[in-house]
Scaffold this motif. Structure first.
Motif: not given
Length: 249
Positions: A128-155
């Motif tokens: 259920g994760v949502i990743v917004g436009a242009g976001a960069q999720v970088l690395g070997a880690f976990t984004v938890g259930e139903y989390a949201k990553v905003g547009s252009n975020a660098v996680v």
């Protein structure tokens, strides 16, 4: 194995209709949605990859990228009902895991930050994760259930379940109850009333300075009434609280 690749197609189409108000019917989704095409072709590529047909898997993913503009490494694991909306420019790396019911918008990268082959290098998106436009999720880690990553975020670090992450580098701005968050689809990872904590902090500082100015003004007035010499503050040096708050907003 290949006969089962279309087993979840009906669910994929239905999930897209539920999450995209522009989708009018299943036929339109099946024929006109590159995100769905990319997922279908990835299933072929991933099946080949698992069977040891590495080159065939890579070639299928290469063709999928040409057709859809979406690059998914055949080694990546993609769950059911994953919706890649618009999709152009999406890159999903070899060891990435995308859970069921995730939504990924255009320009997203699920990338690795190390060059050590054979290790987990890319992120895991739980259900259920949502990743917004242009976001960069970088690395070997976990984004938890139903989390949201905003547009252009660098996680670059884990995101708790039900949380919303924004900014560069990303920081957590709110955390929903997981059960409640599961029922709140937020297009592009935008959460209503999710103020940036930096903006909140700046507004708090502005309000604090404004109160300090008021106290200083009262103190100087009292000193003048007592006959003590106290220079006046020039108008241009005074804090304009409203203007500063508008800049923060």
């Amino acid at each position: 194995m290949f006969l089962n690749l279309f087993a979840n197609l009906r669910g994929d189409i239905q999930s897209i209709i539920q999450r995209d108000p522009a989708a009018r019917n299943g036929w339109e989704v099946l024929t006109c949605y590159p995100g769905l095409h990319a997922v279908i072709m990835h299933r072929w590529a991933h099946a080949c990859w698992k069977l040891g047909l590495k080159w065939v898997g890579r070639f299928i993913s290469y063709v999928a990228r040409i057709i859809t503009g979406i690059e998914i490494h055949p080694g990546a694991t993609i769950g059911r009902r994953v919706f890649i909306d618009h999709g152009f420019g999406v890159v999903i790396g070899e060891t990435a895991v995308v859970g069921d019911d995730c939504t990924i918008y255009q320009g997203v990268t699920l990338g690795g930050t190390t060059l050590v082959a054979g290790t987990k290098r890319h992120p895991t998106l739980q259900q259920g994760v949502i990743v917004g436009a242009g976001a960069q999720v970088l690395g070997a880690f976990t984004v938890g259930e139903y989390a949201k990553v905003g547009s252009n975020a660098v996680v670059i670090k884990p995101v708790p379940a039900g949380a919303t992450a924004v900014g560069n580098p990303a920081h957590i701005i709110r955390k929903e109850d997981q059960a409640r968050s599961a029922h709140l689809f937020a297009a592009y990872g935008v959460t209503p009333n999710g103020d940036d904590p930096l903006s909140k902090a700046l507004r708090g500082l502005i309000d604090h300075v404004a109160r300090q100015d008021e106290q200083i003004e009262r103190l100087t007035n009292t000193m003048r009434e007592a006959g003590l010499c106290c220079p006046k503050v020039a108008e241009g040096d005074k804090l304009d609280q409203e203007q500063l708050n508008r800049l923060v907003d």
